[in-house]
Design an enzyme around this catalytic site. Structure first.
Site, PDB file in Angstrom:
ATOM      1  N   ILE A  29     -48.120  38.483  24.226  1.00  0.00           N
ATOM      2  CA  ILE A  29     -48.679  37.583  23.208  1.00  0.00           C
ATOM      3  C   ILE A  29     -47.858  36.291  23.141  1.00  0.00           C
ATOM      4  CG2 ILE A  29     -49.267  37.300  20.756  1.00  0.00           C
ATOM      5  CD1 ILE A  29     -49.711  40.384  20.671  1.00  0.00           C
ATOM      6  N   THR A  52     -38.822  43.700  27.528  1.00  0.00           N
ATOM      7  CA  THR A  52     -40.140  44.137  28.018  1.00  0.00           C
ATOM      8  C   THR A  52     -40.957  42.944  28.520  1.00  0.00           C
ATOM      9  OG1 THR A  52     -41.055  43.945  25.786  1.00  0.00           O
ATOM     10  CG2 THR A  52     -40.268  46.125  26.459  1.00  0.00           C
ATOM     11  N   GLN A  99     -42.477  37.084  17.557  1.00  0.00           N
ATOM     12  CA  GLN A  99     -43.201  38.135  18.302  1.00  0.00           C
ATOM     13  C   GLN A  99     -42.252  39.189  18.860  1.00  0.00           C
ATOM     14  OE1 GLN A  99     -46.645  37.675  18.226  1.00  0.00           O
ATOM     15  NE2 GLN A  99     -45.997  35.907  17.025  1.00  0.00           N
ATOM     16  N   TYR A 167     -42.324  53.315  14.595  1.00  0.00           N
ATOM     17  CA  TYR A 167     -42.824  51.957  14.848  1.00  0.00           C
ATOM     18  C   TYR A 167     -43.540  51.413  13.603  1.00  0.00           C
ATOM     19  CZ  TYR A 167     -45.652  48.155  16.829  1.00  0.00           C
ATOM     20  OH  TYR A 167     -46.248  46.939  17.077  1.00  0.00           O
ATOM     21  N   VAL A 197     -54.308  44.286  20.648  1.00  0.00           N
ATOM     22  CA  VAL A 197     -54.527  43.007  21.338  1.00  0.00           C
ATOM     23  C   VAL A 197     -54.553  43.254  22.855  1.00  0.00           C
ATOM     24  CG1 VAL A 197     -53.714  40.627  21.558  1.00  0.00           C
ATOM     25  CG2 VAL A 197     -53.243  41.916  19.459  1.00  0.00           C
ATOM     26  N   VAL A 211     -53.671  50.767  26.611  1.00  0.00           N
ATOM     27  CA  VAL A 211     -54.781  51.428  27.305  1.00  0.00           C
ATOM     28  C   VAL A 211     -55.585  50.481  28.212  1.00  0.00           C
ATOM     29  CG1 VAL A 211     -56.345  51.234  25.299  1.00  0.00           C
ATOM     30  CG2 VAL A 211     -56.758  52.981  27.016  1.00  0.00           C
ATOM     31  N   ASP A 301     -50.646  58.696  16.709  1.00  0.00           N
ATOM     32  CA  ASP A 301     -51.804  57.797  16.875  1.00  0.00           C
ATOM     33  C   ASP A 301     -52.772  57.929  15.700  1.00  0.00           C
ATOM     34  OD1 ASP A 301     -51.241  56.447  19.145  1.00  0.00           O
ATOM     35  OD2 ASP A 301     -52.484  57.678  20.472  1.00  0.00           O
TER      36      ASP A 301
HETATM   37  N1  LIG Z   1     -50.092  44.025  21.842  1.00  0.00           N
HETATM   38  C1  LIG Z   1     -50.591  44.606  20.767  1.00  0.00           C
HETATM   39  O1  LIG Z   1     -51.673  45.179  20.788  1.00  0.00           O
HETATM   40  C2  LIG Z   1     -49.842  44.544  19.462  1.00  0.00           C
HETATM   41  C3  LIG Z   1     -50.409  45.189  18.350  1.00  0.00           C
HETATM   42  C4  LIG Z   1     -49.725  45.146  17.141  1.00  0.00           C
HETATM   43  C5  LIG Z   1     -48.537  44.451  17.047  1.00  0.00           C
HETATM   44  N2  LIG Z   1     -47.998  43.860  18.152  1.00  0.00           N
HETATM   45  C6  LIG Z   1     -46.734  43.149  18.013  1.00  0.00           C
HETATM   46  O2  LIG Z   1     -46.869  41.869  18.604  1.00  0.00           O
HETATM   47  C7  LIG Z   1     -45.626  41.428  19.136  1.00  0.00           C
HETATM   48  C8  LIG Z   1     -45.780  41.030  20.587  1.00  0.00           C
HETATM   49  O3  LIG Z   1     -46.229  42.160  21.313  1.00  0.00           O
HETATM   50  P1  LIG Z   1     -46.626  42.110  22.854  1.00  0.00           P
HETATM   51  O4  LIG Z   1     -47.796  42.998  23.027  1.00  0.00           O
HETATM   52  O5  LIG Z   1     -46.687  40.710  23.308  1.00  0.00           O
HETATM   53  O6  LIG Z   1     -45.369  42.874  23.486  1.00  0.00           O
HETATM   54  P2  LIG Z   1     -44.418  42.461  24.700  1.00  0.00           P
HETATM   55  O7  LIG Z   1     -43.540  43.650  24.923  1.00  0.00           O
HETATM   56  O8  LIG Z   1     -45.207  41.966  25.842  1.00  0.00           O
HETATM   57  O9  LIG Z   1     -43.591  41.255  24.078  1.00  0.00           O
HETATM   58  C9  LIG Z   1     -42.458  41.432  23.276  1.00  0.00           C
HETATM   59  C10 LIG Z   1     -41.412  40.455  23.774  1.00  0.00           C
HETATM   60  O10 LIG Z   1     -40.252  40.569  22.936  1.00  0.00           O
HETATM   61  C11 LIG Z   1     -39.093  40.556  23.778  1.00  0.00           C
HETATM   62  N3  LIG Z   1     -38.000  41.250  23.105  1.00  0.00           N
HETATM   63  C12 LIG Z   1     -37.903  42.573  22.818  1.00  0.00           C
HETATM   64  N4  LIG Z   1     -36.738  42.850  22.240  1.00  0.00           N
HETATM   65  C13 LIG Z   1     -36.080  41.661  22.127  1.00  0.00           C
HETATM   66  C14 LIG Z   1     -34.817  41.287  21.619  1.00  0.00           C
HETATM   67  N5  LIG Z   1     -33.987  42.213  21.099  1.00  0.00           N
HETATM   68  N6  LIG Z   1     -34.464  39.996  21.665  1.00  0.00           N
HETATM   69  C15 LIG Z   1     -35.282  39.060  22.201  1.00  0.00           C
HETATM   70  N7  LIG Z   1     -36.487  39.350  22.707  1.00  0.00           N
HETATM   71  C16 LIG Z   1     -36.878  40.643  22.676  1.00  0.00           C
HETATM   72  C17 LIG Z   1     -39.521  41.275  25.031  1.00  0.00           C
HETATM   73  O11 LIG Z   1     -38.692  41.041  26.148  1.00  0.00           O
HETATM   74  C18 LIG Z   1     -40.931  40.756  25.209  1.00  0.00           C
HETATM   75  O12 LIG Z   1     -40.948  39.592  25.982  1.00  0.00           O
HETATM   76  C19 LIG Z   1     -44.658  42.577  18.892  1.00  0.00           C
HETATM   77  O13 LIG Z   1     -43.973  42.325  17.689  1.00  0.00           O
HETATM   78  C20 LIG Z   1     -45.556  43.781  18.727  1.00  0.00           C
HETATM   79  O14 LIG Z   1     -44.945  44.799  17.967  1.00  0.00           O
HETATM   80  C21 LIG Z   1     -48.627  43.896  19.360  1.00  0.00           C
END
Ligand SMILES: NC(=O)c1ccc[n+]([C@@H]2O[C@H](COP(=O)([O-])OP(=O)(O)OC[C@H]3O[C@@H](n4cnc5c(N)ncnc54)[C@H](O)[C@@H]3O)[C@@H](O)[C@H]2O)c1
Length: 342
Positions: A29, A52, A99, A167, A197, A211, A301
């Site tokens: 994101i 990640t 994020q 989480y 997302v 998924v 879940d």
């Molecule tokens: N993708 C989804 O469906 C979804 C749904 C609900 C919430 N979220 C939330 O949205 C946000 C982004 O999710 P995403 O899907 O892009 O995940 P992602 O894992 O692709 O992105 C998360 C990013 O945060 C970085 N990160 C993790 N720990 C870190 C740290 N300690 N210091 C600095 N950077 C760090 C990772 O390297 C990664 O680039 C997250 O907070 C996630 O919990 C995502």
């Protein structure tokens, strides 16, 4: 795109430059937010420790923008668990899109202490530093997991149940801290509860893959497709451009009634995993369907998930431009090309 409110905001941003911090910028994101903001000629500071996320996500975005737009990006490799890393990245920032976190319910069940360190301590660090730096607004990623075992559908922001995983606890804690900070220190915060997302640059590999990229990857590689449960589990799948829209509207809203609260960011459409599978097969133009391998339900879940997005529509002017179907169409080509690199 039919949302005139969002179109107007994009137009305004093109005329006025702000400085944004995206934490987790190398993630799925975060990198999509980066692409949109750079294309709108905004200045962006990015912070990521690549836990990640991927350098290739940043490189891909920087290849898609002009040299001038590229010069508007400053990247810090750093950890939100380290206060000085947050402080360094926060200097001169107007708006924060937080994020960075460790996603995945199963990961949090396996190693709750690691999820806590990033998602709670790292969040608190980011918020403290944002408050001290006097940023205009702190927009952060929350999650639909906050609804826990509340039975109501569609999910409305003020009706939440018991969290079903570490989480979910971490994301709910974010919301509590954000509220307390706005009360105690006057910093403006907005939480966005994302619902499943999906889109380009979402990691299809590893034990905690979501998924949609997981199944696309399996289908394209002709590998078995595993499904947790009976296939009737449902989700409100949200294309990443809708989430980007939610972030920009939240960061820029001038509506005082719209701040210091949380919003569902989704489409408002419920689809079962079986429907998702059929849509993926259709979109990938596969002649033969892989057999679905039914596995046990996963602990932690939620069975059904569907968002009521009325609050975001009313207060932020949010109108999701993409459905599950149109989002999948947009992103298939990216996965066809990108999957060779995973
Ligand atoms: N993708 C989804 O469906 C979804 C749904 C609900 C919430 N979220 C939330 O949205 C946000 C982004 O999710 P995403 O899907 O892009 O995940 P992602 O894992 O692709 O992105 C998360 C990013 O945060 C970085 N990160 C993790 N720990 C870190 C740290 N300690 N210091 C600095 N950077 C760090 C990772 O390297 C990664 O680039 C997250 O907070 C996630 O919990 C995502």
């Amino acid at each position: 795109m039919s949302n005139s409110h969002y179109e107007k905001l994009r137009h305004e941003l093109l005329q006025h430059q702000h400085t944004w911090l995206i934490t987790g910028v190398a993630g799925f994101i975060g990198s999509n937010l980066l692409e949109t903001l750079l294309k709108l000629n905004q200045k962006v500071v990015g912070l990521d420790n690549f836990a990640t996320g991927f350098k290739k996500n940043l490189e891909e975005v920087l290849e898609k923008v002009t040299p001038e737009q590229r010069d508007n990006f400053l990247f810090y490799q750093g950890d939100i668990c380290v206060l000085s890393d947050c402080a360094k990245a926060m200097k001169g920032v107007d708006l924060v899109l937080h994020q960075a976190a460790l996603g995945s319910v199963p990961r949090s069940i396996k190693t709750p202490e690691i999820t806590h360190a990033t998602n709670v301590t790292g969040f608190l660090n980011s918020l403290m530093v944002a408050k001290d730096a006097g940023v205009k607004r702190f927009v952060y990623a929350s999650s639909s997991s906050v609804y826990g075992d509340h039975p109501d559908l569609p999910k409305q922001e003020d009706k939440i149940g018991n969290p079903l995983s570490p989480y979910a606890v971490s994301k709910y804690t974010n919301e509590l801290y954000a509220k307390a900070f706005s009360t105690c220190y006057g910093i403006e915060t907005i939480g966005l509860r994302y619902f499943n997302v999906f889109g380009p640059r979402q990691n299809p590999a590893g034990p905690y893959a979501a998924v949609i990229p997981l199944w696309i990857s399996a289908l394209l590689k002709n590998e078995p497709v595993n499904i947790n449960g009976d296939g009737e589990t449902s989700r409100d799948f949200c294309y990443v451009e809708n989430a980007v829209q939610g972030n920009l509207l939240a960061a820029m809203t001038q509506n005082k009634a719209a701040v210091n609260t949380v919003y569902n960011i989704a489409v408002g459409q419920q689809n079962t995993l079986k429907t998702l599978y059929s849509l993926l097969v259709e979109n990938l133009n596969l002649s033969t369907q892989q057999e679905l391998l039914y596995k046990n339900f996963r602990s932690g879940d939620i069975r059904h998930s569907l968002a009521d997005v009325d609050k975001a529509k009313k207060l932020l002017g949010y109108h999701p431009a993409y459905s599950l179907q149109s989002g999948l169409k947009e992103m298939m080509e990216w996965y066809r090309v990108a999957l060779v690199n995973y």
